[in-house]
Motif scaffolding. Sequence first.
Motif: not given
Length: 212
Positions: A60-61, A78-79, A117-119, A129-132
């Motif tokens: 994602a990143l 990015g995902s 998810i990354a921004v 970034q984060d993880l779901a």
Amino acid sequence: MHDDNSNPPVPQPRLILGSTSRYRRELLQRLRLPFEVSAPDVDETPLPGEAPAALATRLALAKAQAVAQQHPNAIVIGSDQVADLNGQSIGKPGSHERARAQLRLMSGQSVVFQTAIAVVCCASGFAQQDLAPVRVRFRDLSDSEIETYLLAEQPYDCAGSAKSEGLGISLLAAIESDDPTALIGLPLIRTCELLRQAGLDPLASTPTGSAA
């Protein structure tokens, strides 16, 4: 003569979705923000011994960074999603035969869909970034059920071979998540939070729709 002292609306930063996935594009359109789509050039081969969550987060990143380098003033999303079956990474099947094998493997099992998810914005130096994770429990599936489903929906571009937003929901016994859109491919709750941190609030101005 009346003087209008109201300030003009502040223009929103340019937003780019670093993905060619139609599922992510459709999800991002829910936020009613104008955005563009750009395909990231990223090698998605897992590293030796890389765990599914680590793989999804890294990709994602990498996708966001790859597009952001080409558009340094834009905010780029990015995902990536990887299905995790007891530590084994399960990606997109790409074919009927591999989809059948995946569903047979996941029948009666709990699978964690790791959606990252990354921004990124190069100009501002923002990169978060984060993880779901979404835990999905599959029913015990017969071969005839698997075959009927695959012929009906052909989910060969979906990690784990099941579209929960479509007929794939009939394959499942339970879904556990705090960000339900993550299972479809883009965790919108986390996306909104990261966009706000990056300086783009979906509710800060009148939305104009998607330019994708």
